[in-house]
Design a protein around this motif. Structure first.
Motif, PDB file in Angstrom:
ATOM      1  N   LYS A  61      53.093  49.054  29.145  1.00  8.90           N
ATOM      2  CA  LYS A  61      53.828  48.376  30.214  1.00  8.90           C
ATOM      3  C   LYS A  61      52.899  48.062  31.387  1.00  8.90           C
ATOM      4  O   LYS A  61      52.952  46.979  31.965  1.00  8.90           O
ATOM      5  N   GLY A  62      52.033  49.025  31.729  1.00 10.99           N
ATOM      6  CA  GLY A  62      51.068  48.780  32.795  1.00 10.99           C
ATOM      7  C   GLY A  62      50.115  47.659  32.444  1.00 10.99           C
ATOM      8  O   GLY A  62      49.734  46.863  33.305  1.00 10.99           O
ATOM      9  N   ALA A  63      49.756  47.586  31.154  1.00  6.49           N
ATOM     10  CA  ALA A  63      48.842  46.526  30.718  1.00  6.49           C
ATOM     11  C   ALA A  63      49.504  45.158  30.796  1.00  6.49           C
ATOM     12  O   ALA A  63      48.917  44.193  31.278  1.00  6.49           O
ATOM     13  N   LEU A  64      50.749  45.061  30.316  1.00 12.54           N
ATOM     14  CA  LEU A  64      51.435  43.777  30.285  1.00 12.54           C
ATOM     15  C   LEU A  64      51.910  43.345  31.669  1.00 12.54           C
ATOM     16  O   LEU A  64      51.887  42.149  32.000  1.00 12.54           O
ATOM     17  N   LEU A  94      47.319  42.268  32.676  1.00 14.79           N
ATOM     18  CA  LEU A  94      47.237  40.870  32.246  1.00 14.79           C
ATOM     19  C   LEU A  94      47.620  39.907  33.365  1.00 14.79           C
ATOM     20  O   LEU A  94      46.975  38.874  33.559  1.00 14.79           O
ATOM     21  N   SER A  95      48.672  40.238  34.105  1.00 15.97           N
ATOM     22  CA  SER A  95      49.080  39.341  35.191  1.00 15.97           C
ATOM     23  C   SER A  95      48.005  39.270  36.265  1.00 15.97           C
ATOM     24  O   SER A  95      47.710  38.184  36.798  1.00 15.97           O
ATOM     25  N   LEU A  96      47.383  40.403  36.573  1.00 15.17           N
ATOM     26  CA  LEU A  96      46.304  40.419  37.570  1.00 15.17           C
ATOM     27  C   LEU A  96      45.121  39.590  37.102  1.00 15.17           C
ATOM     28  O   LEU A  96      44.534  38.821  37.878  1.00 15.17           O
ATOM     29  N   SER A  97      44.782  39.717  35.831  1.00 17.00           N
ATOM     30  CA  SER A  97      43.636  38.971  35.306  1.00 17.00           C
ATOM     31  C   SER A  97      43.929  37.475  35.239  1.00 17.00           C
ATOM     32  O   SER A  97      43.066  36.657  35.559  1.00 17.00           O
ATOM     33  N   ILE A  98      45.135  37.105  34.839  1.00 18.87           N
ATOM     34  CA  ILE A  98      45.478  35.679  34.723  1.00 18.87           C
ATOM     35  C   ILE A  98      45.509  35.016  36.098  1.00 18.87           C
ATOM     36  O   ILE A  98      44.923  33.941  36.301  1.00 18.87           O
ATOM     37  N   ILE A  99      46.176  35.642  37.057  1.00 19.17           N
ATOM     38  CA  ILE A  99      46.273  35.070  38.405  1.00 19.17           C
ATOM     39  C   ILE A  99      44.892  34.983  39.044  1.00 19.17           C
ATOM     40  O   ILE A  99      44.513  33.944  39.610  1.00 19.17           O
ATOM     41  N   SER A 100      44.125  36.063  38.932  1.00 21.99           N
ATOM     42  CA  SER A 100      42.799  36.091  39.554  1.00 21.99           C
ATOM     43  C   SER A 100      41.866  35.067  38.910  1.00 21.99           C
ATOM     44  O   SER A 100      41.086  34.405  39.604  1.00 21.99           O
ATOM     45  N   SER A 127      35.859  39.857  30.199  1.00 23.46           N
ATOM     46  CA  SER A 127      35.248  40.868  31.066  1.00 23.46           C
ATOM     47  C   SER A 127      36.157  41.197  32.242  1.00 23.46           C
ATOM     48  O   SER A 127      36.246  42.357  32.661  1.00 23.46           O
ATOM     49  N   LEU A 128      36.852  40.182  32.767  1.00 19.04           N
ATOM     50  CA  LEU A 128      37.759  40.411  33.886  1.00 19.04           C
ATOM     51  C   LEU A 128      38.906  41.327  33.491  1.00 19.04           C
ATOM     52  O   LEU A 128      39.328  42.170  34.289  1.00 19.04           O
ATOM     53  N   VAL A 129      39.418  41.164  32.287  1.00 19.70           N
ATOM     54  CA  VAL A 129      40.508  42.033  31.814  1.00 19.70           C
ATOM     55  C   VAL A 129      40.072  43.493  31.865  1.00 19.70           C
ATOM     56  O   VAL A 129      40.831  44.371  32.300  1.00 19.70           O
ATOM     57  N   LYS A 130      38.854  43.757  31.452  1.00 19.90           N
ATOM     58  CA  LYS A 130      38.347  45.132  31.498  1.00 19.90           C
ATOM     59  C   LYS A 130      38.061  45.576  32.930  1.00 19.90           C
ATOM     60  O   LYS A 130      38.275  46.732  33.291  1.00 19.90           O
ATOM     61  N   ASP A 131      37.585  44.648  33.763  1.00 19.30           N
ATOM     62  CA  ASP A 131      37.260  44.984  35.150  1.00 19.30           C
ATOM     63  C   ASP A 131      38.495  45.301  35.983  1.00 19.30           C
ATOM     64  O   ASP A 131      38.376  45.932  37.040  1.00 19.30           O
ATOM     65  N   THR A 132      39.675  44.861  35.534  1.00 20.50           N
ATOM     66  CA  THR A 132      40.880  45.153  36.300  1.00 20.50           C
ATOM     67  C   THR A 132      41.151  46.652  36.400  1.00 20.50           C
ATOM     68  O   THR A 132      41.930  47.078  37.253  1.00 20.50           O
ATOM     69  N   SER A 133      40.485  47.432  35.561  1.00 23.86           N
ATOM     70  CA  SER A 133      40.643  48.893  35.661  1.00 23.86           C
ATOM     71  C   SER A 133      40.157  49.407  37.018  1.00 23.86           C
ATOM     72  O   SER A 133      40.598  50.458  37.479  1.00 23.86           O
ATOM     73  N   LEU A 134      39.261  48.641  37.667  1.00 23.49           N
ATOM     74  CA  LEU A 134      38.785  49.038  38.992  1.00 23.49           C
ATOM     75  C   LEU A 134      39.893  48.962  40.033  1.00 23.49           C
ATOM     76  O   LEU A 134      39.799  49.596  41.086  1.00 23.49           O
ATOM     77  N   ALA A 135      40.940  48.184  39.748  1.00 18.09           N
ATOM     78  CA  ALA A 135      42.052  48.069  40.689  1.00 18.09           C
ATOM     79  C   ALA A 135      42.786  49.387  40.850  1.00 18.09           C
ATOM     80  O   ALA A 135      43.517  49.583  41.835  1.00 18.09           O
ATOM     81  N   ALA A 136      42.597  50.311  39.909  1.00 13.09           N
ATOM     82  CA  ALA A 136      43.216  51.630  40.038  1.00 13.09           C
ATOM     83  C   ALA A 136      42.710  52.348  41.287  1.00 13.09           C
ATOM     84  O   ALA A 136      43.419  53.172  41.868  1.00 13.09           O
ATOM     85  N   VAL A 149      46.583  49.989  42.599  1.00  7.39           N
ATOM     86  CA  VAL A 149      47.356  49.037  41.797  1.00  7.39           C
ATOM     87  C   VAL A 149      47.798  49.749  40.516  1.00  7.39           C
ATOM     88  O   VAL A 149      46.959  50.281  39.782  1.00  7.39           O
ATOM     89  N   PRO A 150      49.101  49.776  40.215  1.00 12.69           N
ATOM     90  CA  PRO A 150      49.582  50.547  39.063  1.00 12.69           C
ATOM     91  C   PRO A 150      49.344  49.854  37.724  1.00 12.69           C
ATOM     92  O   PRO A 150      50.272  49.683  36.922  1.00 12.69           O
ATOM     93  N   GLU A 151      48.094  49.425  37.476  1.00 13.55           N
ATOM     94  CA  GLU A 151      47.793  48.813  36.186  1.00 13.55           C
ATOM     95  C   GLU A 151      47.561  49.912  35.150  1.00 13.55           C
ATOM     96  O   GLU A 151      47.792  51.087  35.423  1.00 13.55           O
ATOM     97  N   MET A 152      47.094  49.546  33.979  1.00 16.15           N
ATOM     98  CA  MET A 152      47.069  50.492  32.864  1.00 16.15           C
ATOM     99  C   MET A 152      46.191  51.705  33.134  1.00 16.15           C
ATOM    100  O   MET A 152      46.580  52.842  32.840  1.00 16.15           O
ATOM    101  N   PHE A 153      45.010  51.510  33.686  1.00 18.38           N
ATOM    102  CA  PHE A 153      44.130  52.647  33.910  1.00 18.38           C
ATOM    103  C   PHE A 153      44.706  53.585  34.963  1.00 18.38           C
ATOM    104  O   PHE A 153      44.543  54.798  34.872  1.00 18.38           O
TER     105      PHE A 153
END
Length: 232
Positions: free
Chosen positions: A29-32, A36-42, A168-177, A181-185
């Motif tokens: 759920k955090g990923a979807l 993904l939304s963070l990566s697509i918008i960014s 690469s951005l999809v993986k980098d979104t883990s830094l948003a933790a 930001v309540p993303e997957m990581f």
């Protein structure tokens, strides 16, 4: 040694299975919802910034070239995590407070814009000058030449590197933790704090990241193969 000790302890193994089952949906759920939304918008915003920056770099206007080069140099010369911290933790000190998700969007968009601008600029410069001259001979303006002749060809050239940048951005979104930001990581960190099983939970998060990137790589291959059909 570790696998044998795990399988020799049925209670520990059952606990791992229970944690894996209960944590999978929150991680997904955090990923979807956020990853993904963070990566697509960014990426979408960053791509617009990249095109504008690339056009500024090749415009020939000294002020525009200087501003664009300074922006690219600053973003590429500083860590992404530091940029996120400046936006989220630093700006409130001057009276500008931004929520975690918008802060992440701003940070990632600026980062994507700087790196992708070099890809777009190289793609534009790879188009033969004869294309420009042919368009001008037909009476097209600079803007019309860009829109109708140059950018469509540059888009095909830039698809592979830009696709890699998005993955690469999809993986980098883990830094948003790091900025809440309540993303997957971030979800994985929260689950680990209650289960005390970092190896299991983080490995599960890594597996989901891998699945997402695998799907994106497949889509990238299909797009590239489709575009290659139109290359002589």
């Amino acid at each position: 040694m570790f696998p044998s000790s795990l399988f020799d302890n049925p209670e520990r193994l059952n606990r791992w299975i229970e944690i894996a089952q209960s944590s999978f949906l929150p991680l997904l759920k955090g990923a979807l919802t956020y990853t993904l939304s963070l990566s697509i918008i960014s990426f979408a915003i960053g791509l617009v910034i990249a095109i504008l920056t690339a056009l500024a770099r090749i415009s020939g206007s000294k002020p525009l070239v200087a501003v664009a080069r300074a922006y690219v140099s600053i973003i590429r010369g500083t860590p992404l995590l530091v940029q996120l911290f400046i936006i989220f933790f630093g700006l409130p000190s001057v009276g500008l407070t931004i929520d975690p998700f918008p802060s992440a969007v701003i940070g990632f968009s600026l980062n994507v814009g700087a790196y992708a601008s070099e890809v777009v600029r190289a793609a534009i410069l790879s188009i033969p000058k004869g294309q420009w001259e042919a368009a001008y001979s037909l009476g097209m303006t600079y803007r019309q030449t860009l829109q109708r002749v140059i950018l469509p060809q540059a888009a095909r050239v830039s698809v592979p590197p830009l696709s890699n940048s998005y993955i690469s951005l999809v993986k980098d979104t883990s830094l948003a933790a790091a900025i809440l930001v309540p993303e997957m990581f971030r979800k994985a960190q929260e689950i680990t704090a209650t289960t005390y099983e970092p190896l299991l939970v983080y490995s599960e998060a890594a597996f989901i990241y891998w699945l997402i990137c695998l799907v994106l790589s497949f889509i990238q291959d299909r797009i590239e193969n489709r575009l290659d059909r139109y290359v002589a």
